[in-house]
Enzyme design. Sequence first.
Site, PDB file in Angstrom:
ATOM      1  N   GLY A  84       1.085  -1.166   0.230  1.00 40.75           N
ATOM      2  CA  GLY A  84      -0.006  -0.226   0.149  1.00 40.75           C
ATOM      3  C   GLY A  84       1.003   1.020  -0.228  1.00 40.75           C
ATOM      4  O   GLY A  84       1.874   1.137   0.140  1.00 40.75           O
ATOM      5  N   ALA A 124      -5.341  -2.114   4.492  1.00 39.96           N
ATOM      6  CA  ALA A 124      -6.442  -1.321   5.417  1.00 39.96           C
ATOM      7  C   ALA A 124      -7.116  -1.690   4.322  1.00 39.96           C
ATOM      8  O   ALA A 124      -7.251  -1.472   2.818  1.00 39.96           O
ATOM      9  CB  ALA A 124      -6.742   0.041   6.191  1.00 39.96           C
ATOM     10  N   LYS A 136     -13.160   2.137  10.560  1.00 41.71           N
ATOM     11  CA  LYS A 136     -11.611   2.648  11.132  1.00 41.71           C
ATOM     12  C   LYS A 136     -12.297   2.364  13.350  1.00 41.71           C
ATOM     13  O   LYS A 136     -10.986   2.473  14.049  1.00 41.71           O
ATOM     14  CB  LYS A 136     -11.210   3.487  11.166  1.00 41.71           C
ATOM     15  CG  LYS A 136     -10.966   3.823   9.289  1.00 41.71           C
ATOM     16  CD  LYS A 136     -10.008   2.703   8.799  1.00 41.71           C
ATOM     17  CE  LYS A 136      -8.562   3.104   9.515  1.00 41.71           C
ATOM     18  NZ  LYS A 136      -7.552   1.690   9.332  1.00 41.71           N
ATOM     19  N   TRP A 149      -5.316  12.441   5.581  1.00 41.31           N
ATOM     20  CA  TRP A 149      -5.146  13.029   3.744  1.00 41.31           C
ATOM     21  C   TRP A 149      -3.666  12.519   3.161  1.00 41.31           C
ATOM     22  O   TRP A 149      -3.179  12.824   2.274  1.00 41.31           O
ATOM     23  CB  TRP A 149      -5.414  14.613   3.631  1.00 41.31           C
ATOM     24  CG  TRP A 149      -6.623  14.810   3.732  1.00 41.31           C
ATOM     25  CD1 TRP A 149      -7.750  14.817   4.002  1.00 41.31           C
ATOM     26  CD2 TRP A 149      -7.131  16.437   3.439  1.00 41.31           C
ATOM     27  NE1 TRP A 149      -8.525  15.508   4.770  1.00 41.31           N
ATOM     28  CE2 TRP A 149      -8.449  16.570   4.145  1.00 41.31           C
ATOM     29  CE3 TRP A 149      -6.251  17.418   2.874  1.00 41.31           C
ATOM     30  CZ2 TRP A 149      -9.496  17.582   3.679  1.00 41.31           C
ATOM     31  CZ3 TRP A 149      -7.396  18.813   2.452  1.00 41.31           C
ATOM     32  CH2 TRP A 149      -8.619  18.302   2.938  1.00 41.31           C
ATOM     33  N   ASP A 153      -8.932  10.229  10.220  1.00 43.50           N
ATOM     34  CA  ASP A 153      -9.331  11.205  10.812  1.00 43.50           C
ATOM     35  C   ASP A 153     -10.956  11.416  10.724  1.00 43.50           C
ATOM     36  O   ASP A 153     -11.833  12.153  10.971  1.00 43.50           O
ATOM     37  CB  ASP A 153      -9.116  12.406   9.489  1.00 43.50           C
ATOM     38  CG  ASP A 153      -9.007  12.225   8.337  1.00 43.50           C
ATOM     39  OD1 ASP A 153      -8.735  11.366   7.777  1.00 43.50           O
ATOM     40  OD2 ASP A 153      -9.799  13.142   7.166  1.00 43.50           O
ATOM     41  N   THR A 166      -9.192   0.790   1.930  1.00 38.82           N
ATOM     42  CA  THR A 166      -9.659   2.161   2.390  1.00 38.82           C
ATOM     43  C   THR A 166     -10.534   2.838   0.851  1.00 38.82           C
ATOM     44  O   THR A 166     -10.164   4.167   0.095  1.00 38.82           O
ATOM     45  CB  THR A 166      -8.110   2.997   2.020  1.00 38.82           C
ATOM     46  OG1 THR A 166      -7.615   1.979   1.390  1.00 38.82           O
ATOM     47  CG2 THR A 166      -7.044   2.527   2.721  1.00 38.82           C
ATOM     48  N   ASP A 213      -3.474 -12.334   3.803  1.00 38.79           N
ATOM     49  CA  ASP A 213      -5.115 -11.508   3.470  1.00 38.79           C
ATOM     50  C   ASP A 213      -5.641 -11.279   5.141  1.00 38.79           C
ATOM     51  O   ASP A 213      -5.838 -12.376   6.202  1.00 38.79           O
ATOM     52  CB  ASP A 213      -5.394 -12.781   2.914  1.00 38.79           C
ATOM     53  CG  ASP A 213      -6.846 -11.521   2.581  1.00 38.79           C
ATOM     54  OD1 ASP A 213      -7.757 -10.911   3.132  1.00 38.79           O
ATOM     55  OD2 ASP A 213      -7.682 -12.717   1.065  1.00 38.79           O
ATOM     56  N   TYR A 261     -16.797   3.833   6.231  1.00 40.93           N
ATOM     57  CA  TYR A 261     -14.880   3.001   6.600  1.00 40.93           C
ATOM     58  C   TYR A 261     -15.111   3.702   7.893  1.00 40.93           C
ATOM     59  O   TYR A 261     -14.531   3.723   8.615  1.00 40.93           O
ATOM     60  CB  TYR A 261     -14.733   4.270   4.848  1.00 40.93           C
ATOM     61  CG  TYR A 261     -13.631   3.971   5.419  1.00 40.93           C
ATOM     62  CD1 TYR A 261     -12.210   3.658   4.870  1.00 40.93           C
ATOM     63  CD2 TYR A 261     -12.914   6.059   5.748  1.00 40.93           C
ATOM     64  CE1 TYR A 261     -11.124   4.067   5.320  1.00 40.93           C
ATOM     65  CE2 TYR A 261     -11.526   5.824   5.773  1.00 40.93           C
ATOM     66  CZ  TYR A 261     -10.376   4.650   5.705  1.00 40.93           C
ATOM     67  OH  TYR A 261      -9.190   5.225   6.312  1.00 40.93           O
TER      68      TYR A 261
END
Length: 292
Positions: free
Chosen positions: A10, A59, A128, A149, A101, A61, A35, A124
């Site tokens: 990632g 994650a 999280k 971000w 965030d 995302t 996985d 999402y």
Amino acid sequence: MKILLTGCAGQLGRELKRSLACLGELTACDRRGLDLADADALRTTVRATTPAVIVNAAAYTAVDQAETEAARADAINALAPGILAEEAKRLGALLIHYSSDYVFDGAKAAPYVEADPAAPLSAYGRSKLAGEQAIAAAGARHLILRTSWVYGLHGANFMKTMLRLGRRSVETGEELRVIGDQVGAPTWTRHLADATAAVLARRDGPEGLYHLAAGGQTSWHDYAEAIFAEAEAAGLMDKSPQIRRITSADYPLPAKRPANSRLDCAKARRDFKLTLPDWRIGLADCLADARF
Ligand SMILES: NC(=O)c1ccc[n+]([C@@H]2O[C@H](COP(=O)([O-])OP(=O)(O)OC[C@H]3O[C@@H](n4cnc5c(N)ncnc54)[C@H](OP(=O)(O)O)[C@@H]3O)[C@@H](O)[C@H]2O)c1
């Protein structure tokens, strides 16, 4: 020190693979190697590797897709971190995990501190937050780093999308429309990965929940303008496209985003003596790297 890194392909995982390499024996797994949706594989891999530290950069995302795939997002972002935390507890290992965030609703007028109540607006964000809670509930030694971000040269992110769309827009003469009423701090993967390594190098540092994002703040619109200015300066574009500031309401997406994504990072500064550079420094350095 044995370190097990998940999600090493990632955006953040790639940088972590580089930053953590000098700290000890690193086992870096991408999705094919481990996985996170496979609970048995998670347990087996941790028990076979016997790490002193697990760094979870994997994650789910896909923020908008999560609205229709909430169970999958939960499996990867909530259940899997919980299992990693249980396994970390068995070994007495430290689990380092990243959160977002997007656990906040963005209604606060100031930057969010760790103690502020979370109230995610999206599937999402809920996944999280559930991951943070699962880790805390497992009772393992842990460090949860909430960031914002995230971007880098590898993988999919706003900066790369803007560079692609910006080049097309210069060719076609069409203006770009970019949201101006969401604010946050674009955080370069390299700065976050290096900060993670610095924290780990201390070994007996503080644990718990920390905000760790780039310094300063901007909107997506102003970030886009800065991307084009830096790309021009780095010789990656001849000309900046025309950009129009729009509102979130002008650009409806399946998942709602917080208007205020600003994270107050004073706790990390106090406990770890760590401050990530201003977002503009990260952006300029990242794009300077793209020249080669
Ligand atoms: N991106 C952001 O703006 C942002 C903002 C705040 C916080 N964060 C958090 O920061 C962390 C790193 O994010 P990132 O931007 O580096 O995300 P990313 O580029 O999407 O990387 C996530 C990695 O996880 C892997 N993955 C997905 N499902 C998996 C599974 N079932 N098993 C194993 N690996 C799996 C992906 O593999 P594939 O490559 O095969 O898909 C990908 O390599 C995450 O915890 C994220 O929630 C990100």
